[in-house]
Design a protein around this motif. Sequence first.
Motif, PDB file in Angstrom:
ATOM      1  N   LEU A 248     -28.468  32.446 -39.850  1.00  0.00           N
ATOM      2  CA  LEU A 248     -28.920  33.640 -40.604  1.00  0.00           C
ATOM      3  C   LEU A 248     -28.980  34.798 -39.759  1.00  0.00           C
ATOM      4  O   LEU A 248     -29.035  35.910 -40.479  1.00  0.00           O
TER       5      LEU A 248
ATOM      6  N   PHE B  76     -29.042  37.871 -47.792  1.00  0.00           N
ATOM      7  CA  PHE B  76     -28.547  37.788 -48.974  1.00  0.00           C
ATOM      8  C   PHE B  76     -28.588  38.719 -49.874  1.00  0.00           C
ATOM      9  O   PHE B  76     -27.516  39.040 -50.563  1.00  0.00           O
TER      10      PHE B  76
ATOM     11  N   TRP C 246     -27.090  28.523 -48.218  1.00  0.00           N
ATOM     12  CA  TRP C 246     -26.862  30.149 -48.446  1.00  0.00           C
ATOM     13  C   TRP C 246     -26.838  30.507 -49.747  1.00  0.00           C
ATOM     14  O   TRP C 246     -27.340  31.574 -50.290  1.00  0.00           O
TER      15      TRP C 246
END
Length: 395
Positions: A75, A207, A292
């Motif tokens: 991430l 995101f 994800w």
Amino acid sequence: MRRKGLPKEEVLSSIRSLREKDVPWSRVLNSICTRPHPLAVEAFQAGIDTNLGDVRIFRGTHDIERRAVALMGTLLGKESCAGSLVSGGTEANLLAMYVARKLATQRRGGLTGPPEVIVAETVHYSVQKIFDLLGLTPRTAPVDKRLRMDVKAAEALVNERTIALIGTAGTSEFGSVDPIEALSQLALERDLYLHVDAATGGFIIPFARELGHPLPRFDFSLPGVTSITLDPHKYGLVNVPAGAVFFRDPALQSLISLDSFFARTPTHRTFLGTRPGGAALATYAVLEHLGWEGFVEATRTNYDTMGYLLDRLNARGYSLLLPPELNIAIVDLPAAVQVMELLERWDWIISVSKRYSNCLRLVVTAHVTRPVVDAFIDALDGAMTELGLVSCGTD
């Protein structure tokens, strides 16, 4: 303590009764934490007897922590980064500054004066106790109109005693994201340790960027970033306590070193010795389960709800102090403290900045749904009317 204990059901009944005083999540618009994912609760309970401070016993739990760290490393743009699960953002920031101080001492052959760390006005308030504990002196840079660190002003504060910079990827107070890319460049040019506090934004920004929101990079893809704080127990949907700290180079984490009294007991790399292994299990479970794409969808939902909140505020005549970057809206409201106090009497929990007393802060996370927004807007209008403040328009 009673000499003779109470029956189990009586104890549990007492707990249930006392917990009824807690404000339900459906009336909370000030918390970056939320009701944890059900799988996080189940996984935490599966590790309720574990202690990551004793990995000779809890070998599998330690492996799970390593896997969770690697997943969060992806991430952050570097799966091979070093890291640990910790109690939260305060401990993570403390460990990062501890490493920065030790590194500066090693590189410079000792410190010639009180070491200084450059921060923005909006850095999290917990750093003050960290600086007090470590003997660090803050040098505070102003912020721009969007309440983000002024990098030029920060650069002007650099001197021979400067050992580190702290940038914030999502301030707790306003949700503003400091220009980490520019800070990365400054850190490289001036050979400074750059720590990024992404406790708030770390589980949003990657995101949100995929969804097209114009947010900057903050992670190890920037060569000047040395360490990062991340909080799974915020937008990572994990139960408290579950924070994390990451270092670009494993050699940096090795500067955190505390040996126990006992042979074959590994060196501790965190401030706390005893650590709940359930946090590692819960973090690992949610990361693997949602993946994800699951976090992208959770982020999409939060931004959609945020847009709905902004539309409702606008329709009722409320103004924002600045356009939100993350899922935090700052309403420019006169007598915001009085409004907050009245709403709290009605069991609605919001925040108001002490420094900017007209800033009513609203946080959108998983438990804030459109019906919650509608109910809150009605309560806000009611508070404004009862306090005799300027009435707002109608939808």
